[in-house]
Design an enzyme around this catalytic site. Structure first.
Site, PDB file in Angstrom:
ATOM      1  N   THR A 197      25.172   9.929  46.830  1.00 10.98           N
ATOM      2  CA  THR A 197      26.013   8.739  46.758  1.00 10.98           C
ATOM      3  C   THR A 197      27.480   9.149  46.709  1.00 10.98           C
ATOM      4  O   THR A 197      28.301   8.652  47.475  1.00 10.98           O
ATOM      5  CB  THR A 197      25.681   7.933  45.478  1.00 10.98           C
ATOM      6  OG1 THR A 197      24.382   8.255  45.030  1.00 10.98           O
ATOM      7  CG2 THR A 197      25.776   6.457  45.716  1.00 10.98           C
ATOM      8  N   TYR A 238      16.142   7.008  41.703  1.00  8.79           N
ATOM      9  CA  TYR A 238      17.523   6.860  41.261  1.00  8.79           C
ATOM     10  C   TYR A 238      17.865   5.385  41.036  1.00  8.79           C
ATOM     11  O   TYR A 238      17.937   4.601  41.983  1.00  8.79           O
ATOM     12  CB  TYR A 238      18.416   7.486  42.334  1.00  8.79           C
ATOM     13  CG  TYR A 238      19.898   7.507  42.076  1.00  8.79           C
ATOM     14  CD1 TYR A 238      20.476   7.044  40.901  1.00  8.79           C
ATOM     15  CD2 TYR A 238      20.758   8.023  43.050  1.00  8.79           C
ATOM     16  CE1 TYR A 238      21.832   7.080  40.698  1.00  8.79           C
ATOM     17  CE2 TYR A 238      22.125   8.076  42.854  1.00  8.79           C
ATOM     18  CZ  TYR A 238      22.655   7.589  41.681  1.00  8.79           C
ATOM     19  OH  TYR A 238      24.013   7.630  41.500  1.00  8.79           O
ATOM     20  N   LYS A 297      16.931   9.408  37.815  1.00  7.44           N
ATOM     21  CA  LYS A 297      18.373   9.491  37.598  1.00  7.44           C
ATOM     22  C   LYS A 297      18.842   8.082  37.268  1.00  7.44           C
ATOM     23  O   LYS A 297      18.529   7.130  37.986  1.00  7.44           O
ATOM     24  CB  LYS A 297      19.117  10.016  38.827  1.00  7.44           C
ATOM     25  CG  LYS A 297      20.635  10.033  38.605  1.00  7.44           C
ATOM     26  CD  LYS A 297      21.435  10.456  39.828  1.00  7.44           C
ATOM     27  CE  LYS A 297      22.936  10.343  39.502  1.00  7.44           C
ATOM     28  NZ  LYS A 297      23.793  10.676  40.661  1.00  7.44           N
TER      29      LYS A 297
END
Length: 297
Positions: free
Chosen positions: A44, A133, A162
């Site tokens: 990201t 995530y 995450k």
């Protein structure tokens, strides 16, 4: 199990917006030398949404070559399409990565059933570990703790979470739930200022963007905590809590981190692909003052 300090790597660009592979090699070497435990390329923070999948593959190949097996490599495979996640995941698998990281899709709103099916299909098709995530501020699709629980019970390859979500309650519930059902399930924060809290609550580490330029702080905090030097860990936590101001000064995570690299004199250029732009001088001045206050320059 994934643990310790894992870095969601920025993607260096040249002034013509092409990938700066020389800068990427430098960054990889810099992070490995500073003792990080893993690297998350095509992330990201690495502007994966502005990259083509083939570019992502080349980025991962470069990082793997420069890291030379010294740390775990866990690239991203996120996409709005489940099938594209799987296709990219298989290519990463063929490269020999240690695992992959994937967010929920980030356009259509998903219900709990659709969310579970998205990650289930990925787990069914890949044989390597998968970190799921949760970053609801960017995807618009928060992942409930019960979805993590169901996935981890059904698929051994769902190896961790995450969490880039500023809620100690959510993080505590996730750690307590997942460690009860699977001791090998990794819970990792995505927020630099939640790193110590995560460790205290029984989590395993973090995948944190400021480690792109100050990995020594994160690594020392992790090592201090594991040695039982909680006073030292707390002092480093306070430093990280101030350091995250770099994000509030800048217009984006990538541009904040690249501005820091410019200030500290690294080879990384302060260039991102549009629509992200280079930060103006007043932002650079604010960040420079912060780095001076924290004795990082």
């Amino acid at each position: 199990m994934f643990k310790g300090v894992i870095v969601p790597m920025i993607t260096p660009f040249k002034h013509d917006f092409s990938i700066d592979f020389e800068g990427l090699r430098w960054l990889t070497t810099f992070l490995v030398k500073n003792g990080v435990h893993g690297l998350f390329p095509y992330s990201t923070t690495g502007e994966f949404v502005h990259l083509k999948p083939d570019e992502g593959i080349k980025i991962v190949e470069t990082v793997m070559d420069a890291a030379n097996g010294k740390v775990k490599i866990i690239p991203g495979i996120s996409s709005n399409s489940t099938l594209e996640c799987i296709e990219l995941g298989k290519k990463m698998e063929d490269l020999g990565v240690d695992g992959v990281i994937t967010t929920p899709p980030f356009f259509f709103k998903l219900n709990d059933k659709q969310m579970f099916e998205h990650f289930s299909l990925i787990a069914q098709k890949l044989s390597i570990p998968i970190i799921v995530y949760n970053i609801p501020s960017l995807t618009g699709n928060p992942i409930p703790v019960k979805t993590y629980e169901k996935l981890a019970k059904e698929y051994d390859s769902i190896a961790g979470a995450k969490v880039t979500y500023d809620s100690a309650t959510y993080l505590h519930d996730l750690i307590l739930t997942m460690k009860t059902i699977r001791k090998d399930f990794s819970v990792l924060t995505g927020l630099d200022n939640m790193f110590l809290y995560t460790l205290i609550m029984g989590g395993d580490g973090g995948i944190m963007a400021c480690a792109n330029f100050a990995p020594q702080i994160h690594v020392e905090l992790y090592e201090s905590f594991n040695k039982g030097d909680y006073g030292k860990a707390f002092q480093l936590h306070k430093k990280l809590a101030k350091l995250v101001k770099v994000y509030s000064y800048a217009s984006s995570f990538p541009s904040a981190i690249k501005t820091v690299h410019k200030i500290i004199g690294s080879p990384i250029k302060p260039v991102s692909r549009p629509p992200i732009t280079t930060e103006p001088l007043e932002v650079e001045d604010n960040i420079r003052s912060l780095l001076k206050e924290l004795e990082l320059i």
